[in-house]
Design a protein around this motif. Sequence first.
Motif, PDB file in Angstrom:
ATOM      1  N   LYS A  42       0.799  -1.232   0.000  1.00 35.47           N
ATOM      2  CA  LYS A  42       0.000   0.000   0.000  1.00 35.47           C
ATOM      3  C   LYS A  42       0.831   1.280   0.000  1.00 35.47           C
ATOM      4  CE  LYS A  42      -3.509  -2.154   2.933  1.00 35.47           C
ATOM      5  NZ  LYS A  42      -2.778  -2.648   4.098  1.00 35.47           N
ATOM      6  N   GLY A  43       1.967   1.210   0.662  1.00 36.46           N
ATOM      7  CA  GLY A  43       2.708   2.470   0.760  1.00 36.46           C
ATOM      8  C   GLY A  43       4.105   2.287   1.308  1.00 36.46           C
ATOM      9  N   ILE A  44       4.740   3.415   1.573  1.00 33.36           N
ATOM     10  CA  ILE A  44       6.143   3.407   1.995  1.00 33.36           C
ATOM     11  C   ILE A  44       6.455   4.624   2.867  1.00 33.36           C
ATOM     12  CG2 ILE A  44       6.744   4.501  -0.230  1.00 33.36           C
ATOM     13  CD1 ILE A  44       9.572   3.420   0.142  1.00 33.36           C
ATOM     14  N   GLY A  45       7.475   4.491   3.697  1.00 33.12           N
ATOM     15  CA  GLY A  45       7.978   5.629   4.474  1.00 33.12           C
ATOM     16  C   GLY A  45       7.868   5.390   5.972  1.00 33.12           C
ATOM     17  N   VAL A  46       8.607   6.199   6.711  1.00 36.61           N
ATOM     18  CA  VAL A  46       8.651   6.041   8.162  1.00 36.61           C
ATOM     19  C   VAL A  46       7.824   7.154   8.789  1.00 36.61           C
ATOM     20  CG1 VAL A  46      10.167   5.728  10.135  1.00 36.61           C
ATOM     21  CG2 VAL A  46      11.028   5.280   7.834  1.00 36.61           C
ATOM     22  N   ASP A  47       6.800   6.783   9.501  1.00 39.89           N
ATOM     23  CA  ASP A  47       5.966   7.797  10.150  1.00 39.89           C
ATOM     24  C   ASP A  47       6.660   8.258  11.423  1.00 39.89           C
ATOM     25  OD1 ASP A  47       4.128   9.394  11.328  1.00 39.89           O
ATOM     26  OD2 ASP A  47       2.436   7.984  11.153  1.00 39.89           O
ATOM     27  N   ARG A  48       7.251   9.430  11.341  1.00 34.60           N
ATOM     28  CA  ARG A  48       7.964   9.956  12.515  1.00 34.60           C
ATOM     29  C   ARG A  48       7.212  11.130  13.125  1.00 34.60           C
ATOM     30  NH1 ARG A  48      13.182   8.349   9.557  1.00 34.60           N
ATOM     31  NH2 ARG A  48      13.954   6.744  10.958  1.00 34.60           N
ATOM     32  N   THR A  49       5.921  11.219  12.828  1.00 33.38           N
ATOM     33  CA  THR A  49       5.152  12.348  13.358  1.00 33.38           C
ATOM     34  C   THR A  49       4.792  12.110  14.824  1.00 33.38           C
ATOM     35  OG1 THR A  49       3.056  11.345  12.702  1.00 33.38           O
ATOM     36  CG2 THR A  49       4.122  12.795  11.105  1.00 33.38           C
ATOM     37  N   ILE A  50       4.343  13.181  15.457  1.00 33.91           N
ATOM     38  CA  ILE A  50       3.897  13.058  16.848  1.00 33.91           C
ATOM     39  C   ILE A  50       2.509  12.428  16.870  1.00 33.91           C
ATOM     40  CG2 ILE A  50       3.455  14.298  19.000  1.00 33.91           C
ATOM     41  CD1 ILE A  50       5.043  16.627  17.856  1.00 33.91           C
ATOM     42  N   THR A  54       9.473  14.021  15.242  1.00 35.72           N
ATOM     43  CA  THR A  54       9.342  15.436  14.835  1.00 35.72           C
ATOM     44  C   THR A  54       9.292  16.350  16.058  1.00 35.72           C
ATOM     45  OG1 THR A  54       6.944  15.217  14.733  1.00 35.72           O
ATOM     46  CG2 THR A  54       8.109  14.995  12.649  1.00 35.72           C
ATOM     47  N   GLY A  55       8.848  15.788  17.183  1.00 36.12           N
ATOM     48  CA  GLY A  55       8.750  16.565  18.415  1.00 36.12           C
ATOM     49  C   GLY A  55      10.106  16.976  18.981  1.00 36.12           C
ATOM     50  N   GLN A  56      11.176  16.439  18.437  1.00 37.27           N
ATOM     51  CA  GLN A  56      12.503  16.831  18.927  1.00 37.27           C
ATOM     52  C   GLN A  56      12.983  18.146  18.301  1.00 37.27           C
ATOM     53  OE1 GLN A  56      15.065  13.405  18.256  1.00 37.27           O
ATOM     54  NE2 GLN A  56      14.311  12.384  20.088  1.00 37.27           N
ATOM     55  N   TYR A  57      12.287  18.605  17.262  1.00 37.31           N
ATOM     56  CA  TYR A  57      12.672  19.874  16.632  1.00 37.31           C
ATOM     57  C   TYR A  57      12.003  21.046  17.340  1.00 37.31           C
ATOM     58  CZ  TYR A  57      14.659  17.309  12.659  1.00 37.31           C
ATOM     59  OH  TYR A  57      15.426  16.492  11.873  1.00 37.31           O
ATOM     60  N   GLN A  63       9.145  21.507  13.676  1.00 38.55           N
ATOM     61  CA  GLN A  63       8.216  20.445  14.051  1.00 38.55           C
ATOM     62  C   GLN A  63       6.936  20.559  13.222  1.00 38.55           C
ATOM     63  OE1 GLN A  63       7.873  20.225  18.349  1.00 38.55           O
ATOM     64  NE2 GLN A  63       5.705  19.861  18.095  1.00 38.55           N
ATOM     65  N   THR A  64       6.396  21.762  13.164  1.00 40.30           N
ATOM     66  CA  THR A  64       5.156  21.978  12.416  1.00 40.30           C
ATOM     67  C   THR A  64       5.366  21.696  10.933  1.00 40.30           C
ATOM     68  OG1 THR A  64       4.746  23.748  13.958  1.00 40.30           O
ATOM     69  CG2 THR A  64       3.311  23.668  12.034  1.00 40.30           C
ATOM     70  N   MET A  65       6.504  22.148  10.428  1.00 42.43           N
ATOM     71  CA  MET A  65       6.765  21.941   8.997  1.00 42.43           C
ATOM     72  C   MET A  65       6.831  20.452   8.663  1.00 42.43           C
ATOM     73  SD  MET A  65      10.048  23.071   6.700  1.00 42.43           S
ATOM     74  CE  MET A  65      11.292  22.441   7.816  1.00 42.43           C
ATOM     75  N   TYR A  66       7.533  19.684   9.472  1.00 37.27           N
ATOM     76  CA  TYR A  66       7.701  18.262   9.162  1.00 37.27           C
ATOM     77  C   TYR A  66       6.471  17.436   9.518  1.00 37.27           C
ATOM     78  CZ  TYR A  66      12.676  19.214   8.435  1.00 37.27           C
ATOM     79  OH  TYR A  66      13.873  19.693   7.963  1.00 37.27           O
ATOM     80  N   GLU A  67       5.747  17.870  10.521  1.00 33.52           N
ATOM     81  CA  GLU A  67       4.613  17.092  11.016  1.00 33.52           C
ATOM     82  C   GLU A  67       3.513  16.969   9.948  1.00 33.52           C
ATOM     83  OE1 GLU A  67       4.467  15.589  13.974  1.00 33.52           O
ATOM     84  OE2 GLU A  67       2.348  15.063  14.082  1.00 33.52           O
ATOM     85  N   SER A  68       3.342  18.036   9.201  1.00 34.95           N
ATOM     86  CA  SER A  68       2.219  18.043   8.258  1.00 34.95           C
ATOM     87  C   SER A  68       2.664  17.621   6.858  1.00 34.95           C
ATOM     88  CB  SER A  68       1.626  19.451   8.210  1.00 34.95           C
ATOM     89  OG  SER A  68       1.016  19.656   6.966  1.00 34.95           O
ATOM     90  N   LEU A  69       1.844  16.769   6.249  1.00 34.38           N
ATOM     91  CA  LEU A  69       2.109  16.337   4.874  1.00 34.38           C
ATOM     92  C   LEU A  69       2.112  17.519   3.912  1.00 34.38           C
ATOM     93  CD1 LEU A  69       0.044  13.097   4.207  1.00 34.38           C
ATOM     94  CD2 LEU A  69       2.493  13.442   3.875  1.00 34.38           C
ATOM     95  N   ASP A  70       1.352  18.548   4.277  1.00 35.49           N
ATOM     96  CA  ASP A  70       1.251  19.701   3.377  1.00 35.49           C
ATOM     97  C   ASP A  70       2.532  20.509   3.327  1.00 35.49           C
ATOM     98  OD1 ASP A  70      -1.312  19.036   2.895  1.00 35.49           O
ATOM     99  OD2 ASP A  70      -2.115  20.343   4.492  1.00 35.49           O
ATOM    100  N   THR A  71       3.250  20.531   4.437  1.00 33.09           N
ATOM    101  CA  THR A  71       4.422  21.405   4.462  1.00 33.09           C
ATOM    102  C   THR A  71       5.751  20.649   4.479  1.00 33.09           C
ATOM    103  OG1 THR A  71       4.061  21.564   6.844  1.00 33.09           O
ATOM    104  CG2 THR A  71       3.338  23.429   5.510  1.00 33.09           C
ATOM    105  N   CYS A  72       5.705  19.351   4.702  1.00 37.66           N
ATOM    106  CA  CYS A  72       6.958  18.589   4.698  1.00 37.66           C
ATOM    107  C   CYS A  72       7.548  18.621   3.285  1.00 37.66           C
ATOM    108  CB  CYS A  72       6.683  17.143   5.120  1.00 37.66           C
ATOM    109  SG  CYS A  72       8.172  16.152   5.147  1.00 37.66           S
TER     110      CYS A  72
END
Length: 682
Positions: free
Chosen positions: A553-561, A568-571, A576-585
């Motif tokens: 179905k898919g690929i990738g490592v979900d590192r979101t909060i 992502t919470g370590q940034y 954090q906000t930029m990476y957390e959202s699919l729209d801005t990552c």
Amino acid sequence: ETSYNSWLQYSKITDSPLVDNYSPFLEHVVIPENTEVINSAKEELLCGISSMFGKSLNISTELKKESFIFLGTEDKYEMVKELIGVDLLGQLNNEGYIIKSFESNNSIIIFGKNDKGVLYGVFHLLRLIQTDSSLNNIDIFENPKNQLRMINEWDNMDGSVERGYAGNSIFFEENRFVRDWDRIKDYARMLSSVGINAIAFNNVNVHEVESKLITTEFLPDVAKVASIFRAYGIKTFLSINYASPIQIGGLDTADPLDEKVRNWWKEKTKEIYQYIPDFGGVLVKADSEHRPGPFTYNRTHADGSNMLAEAIEPFGGIVLWRCFVYNCMQDWRDRSTDRAKAAYDHFKPLDGQFKDNVVLQIKNGPMDFQVREGVSPLFGAMPKTNQLLEFQIAQEYTGQQRHVCYLIPQWKEILDFDTYANGEGTPVKSVVDGSQFQYTHCGITAVSNIGNDVNWTGHTLAQANLYGYGRLTWNPDLSSEIITDEWVKATFGTDLDVVSEISDMLLQSWRIYENYTSPLGVGWMVNPEHHYGPNVDGYEYSVWGTYHFADCKGIGVDRTISTGTGYTGQYFPENQTMYESLDTCPDELLLFFHHVPYTHVLKSGKTVIQHIYDTHFEGVEQAEGLKQRWLALEGKIDPTRFRGILERLEHQAEHSKEWRDIINTYFYRKSGIPDEKNRKIY
Ligand code: BDP
């Protein structure tokens, strides 16, 4: 051998329109001082000028009326004060220098606060000549931006080099030191020509033999190597075994809080300094990948490093303590753990507990020198702890010096990455140069890419990574283009076609390599252990903690909060906000931060699966293009280097096809989604 001379070719200058410009300056050199480093500067200048112009400079200690190059330090300020003025002097730091030229009497002043500045200034002048720059009206003021500008060799005493792709060690063979000190001297010249001022020349993985480097058996040889480097302004460090008190000291513990252990290290340090009075300090890989460390005794990394720091402090030494600490024996079935989080989790809580002469050495990314990964969130997160950034010049995961992958553009992105630690405008470079948090010790280090191959780096084009590393570390604000232009000219001469072709090939090469290897920041997909060549699932079911999670179905490592590992919470919040959202990552890191379906549409407008197919086809074409561009330079490059590089580019072009086919096939079979352009996928 031309390739041996790297960027210090000093090729004879015959047809440059600038010969007439240079000649009048090249009569005398005035050197009123006599230190080891000044002597290296003198030797380099004489050798460079005689090799480029077939001319020997006259040497004197007194100023002439005209036609001279003056080399001197603050101690001889009186001699040149009228020429350089007072203002600048106060602004020079310990390693800084000034170069000024005066057409009126054809003179050049190279003035360092200390002798190291003079040496750097001489290399700068020689670089100007090698790159066809005019010597009229030079007015240069340089201070290095970083205090520590270091190289780590991963050399073992049996002569092998861990992750070495250019032959064996130039330091060791058969469990002792080599006797070819000249080669080490030439290496020292190369390093100092780009401003490197520190080196640890044994591997961070310190095994039984290397543990003995700090015993009387080997200290005389260490001292000999240190003296070679010293003459080029480079301080020697050693990687040490944390368990040395047991390994070589006969104690039954290495517990950092044990008095016996503490005293043992104090005595040991004293002994080291008897041999090497200006010893830089120790580099420690502890509790990492089966190396011993304070965890064995339920002590923290602050306890461990402070104990060493206390022992070395009276001598002015420092402790470089690596943060590459993670569980390399994870249970892969428990995927709630995330290796990317490890360094921050271990070290961030200890902020403020380290002594002033401890420096934490942090890899640029949280994983391991991948072609693309996030920037380590530790940068900026420890305002009360000295930090040193670690790059890898050796191309362990980026083609192992068989593929060309010029890393300067990657390193620039990392250095410019805004951590937001002190609000907007807190780039990594401002953390590690110490300006954000007033660190006492800090800077940049990197794993070297050299060995005893004649051309040092296996792939002659890989010399550019070493050169660029030094230049960038001296001044992270230099552009990739400027650095590349310098390297190509100094290495291959100033023919404009040659310069523009090779520069462009280098500048494109990182993206090209990324195109046909692991996509969108997900990393790895290499053969286990040696890490060369494609193997999509090579590490997928292993304990090392490097996964891509691809299924049908898919690929990738979900590192979101919200739904993932929480990395992502370590940034700092902005990142954090930029990476957390699919729209801005950003696309290029999408799979580093998110798990998405193959049909997810990227900002580029393509689906993930189509992006994988397209970049892999394109990458192969580009690799072929590199070869063709090189072929077109035949006749303009000496035959030996031409053929050597051609062979590597041919291999790269072939090998890129293997990468393309394995990756495309894998994802075609997993996803069942055909290529929109109907190209051949096996
Ligand atoms: C990894 C290398 C390994 C090193 C380790 C380290 O594969 O050989 O020992 O890093 O940095 O990249 O300690």
